[in-house]
Design an enzyme around this catalytic site. Structure first.
Site, short mmCIF file in Angstrom:
data_model
loop_
_atom_site.label_atom_id
_atom_site.label_comp_id
_atom_site.label_asym_id
_atom_site.label_seq_id
_atom_site.Cartn_x
_atom_site.Cartn_y
_atom_site.Cartn_z
N LYS A 109 13.35 -0.71 -6.29
CA LYS A 109 12.71 -2.02 -6.37
C LYS A 109 13.82 -3.07 -6.47
O LYS A 109 14.31 -3.37 -7.57
CB LYS A 109 11.76 -2.11 -7.57
CG LYS A 109 10.85 -3.34 -7.55
CD LYS A 109 9.83 -3.28 -8.66
CE LYS A 109 8.89 -4.48 -8.64
NZ LYS A 109 7.95 -4.45 -7.49
N GLU A 169 10.15 -0.73 -2.72
CA GLU A 169 8.96 -1.48 -3.12
C GLU A 169 9.26 -2.97 -3.22
O GLU A 169 10.22 -3.38 -3.88
CB GLU A 169 8.43 -0.97 -4.46
CG GLU A 169 7.15 -1.66 -4.90
CD GLU A 169 6.71 -1.28 -6.29
OE1 GLU A 169 6.28 -2.17 -7.04
OE2 GLU A 169 6.81 -0.07 -6.63
N ASN A 212 -6.43 0.99 -2.12
CA ASN A 212 -6.37 1.23 -3.56
C ASN A 212 -7.46 0.41 -4.24
O ASN A 212 -7.46 -0.82 -4.17
CB ASN A 212 -5.00 0.84 -4.11
CG ASN A 212 -4.92 1.04 -5.61
OD1 ASN A 212 -5.35 2.05 -6.14
ND2 ASN A 212 -4.38 0.05 -6.31
N SER A 266 -1.83 -5.32 -6.22
CA SER A 266 -2.63 -4.54 -5.27
C SER A 266 -2.44 -3.04 -5.50
O SER A 266 -3.21 -2.23 -4.98
CB SER A 266 -2.26 -4.89 -3.83
OG SER A 266 -0.88 -4.65 -3.59
N GLY A 267 -1.40 -2.68 -6.25
CA GLY A 267 -1.17 -1.27 -6.54
C GLY A 267 0.05 -0.69 -5.84
O GLY A 267 0.10 0.52 -5.60
#
Length: 231
Positions: free
Chosen positions: A41, A120, A180, A11-12
């Protein structure tokens, strides 16, 4: 500190995360301050074997966009080589991927040096960790506000609303959302974006169009981070 999730894989999340970090860094530079940014991350699959160990391209992009420079292991403590669902990779390698096991590997003391920190996620909100556990449980344990990245394509309205509903049902807040454009040929894009603006309950942080050069510097031009700085 915010957790960045998406309506789906691809999805970005990384583009948006690095764009938000870049926008923050620009504001810091203009103000002449010394505030630090950090993107991390915790779990990543689809990593490349290098002389220094496994490396994930998304984690490397986050490191590049961060003004607080930490080691790779502090940014991405859990990595898997195959580009498959993390819980499947973890099972194959007999790695404990429970929320508690992930939490134990997070260097939150180092992260605390950052004034603006983005964590993220991987995949979407209900990313399975195996044995009936989900990555969203980690976010609940950390009690983090969530930034939702909506991949703009056919079906995005349903995906966005269901994800928002799940986040709120988990007792967390949605700090903001970003549109996005992942499908350059999406029909009635403006109408879909307008519908989302009506139905989403959190601040709109910006819309990234489909970019020929999808990098953080360019995407940051479409971000409004002020609602996040007020949290």
């Amino acid at each position: 500190m915010f957790f960045v999730t998406g309506t789906d894989t691809d999805s970005g999340k990384t583009l948006v995360s690095t764009a938000l970090l870049t926008a923050f860094n620009r504001d810091v530079l203009r103000a002449g301050s010394s505030r630090l940014s950090l993107g991390v991350k915790p779990v990543a699959s689809g990593c490349e074997i290098t002389e220094k160990g496994l490396r994930n391209s998304d984690a490397l992009k986050l490191m590049s966009a961060s003004s607080l420079k930490l080691s790779y292991e502090q940014v991405n403590p859990i990595s898997f080589e195959p580009a498959i669902a993390p819980h499947i990779a973890a099972k194959q390698q007999r790695v404990n991927l429970s929320p508690e096991a992930i939490l134990a590997k997070l260097d939150r003391q180092a992260w605390a040096q950052a004034d603006f920190c983005l964590i993220e996620g991987a995949g979407g909100w209900r990313l399975p960790l195996g044995e009936g556990r989900y990555l969203s449980e980690l976010v609940q344990q950390l009690n983090l506000p969530v930034i939702l990245v909506v991949g703009m394509k056919l079906g995005c309205l349903n995906h966005a609303l269901l994800t928002q509903e799940a986040i709120l049902a988990d007792g967390l807040t949605v700090a903001g959302w970003v549109a996005n454009c992942v499908d350059p040929n999406m029909s009635v894009f403006d109408e879909n974006l307008a519908s989302l603006k009506e139905m989403m309950v959190s601040p709109f942080l910006g819309c990234i169009p489909h970019l020929k050069q999808a990098d953080a510097e360019h995407a940051a031009n479409f971000m409004n981070i002020q609602p996040l700085l007020m949290k």
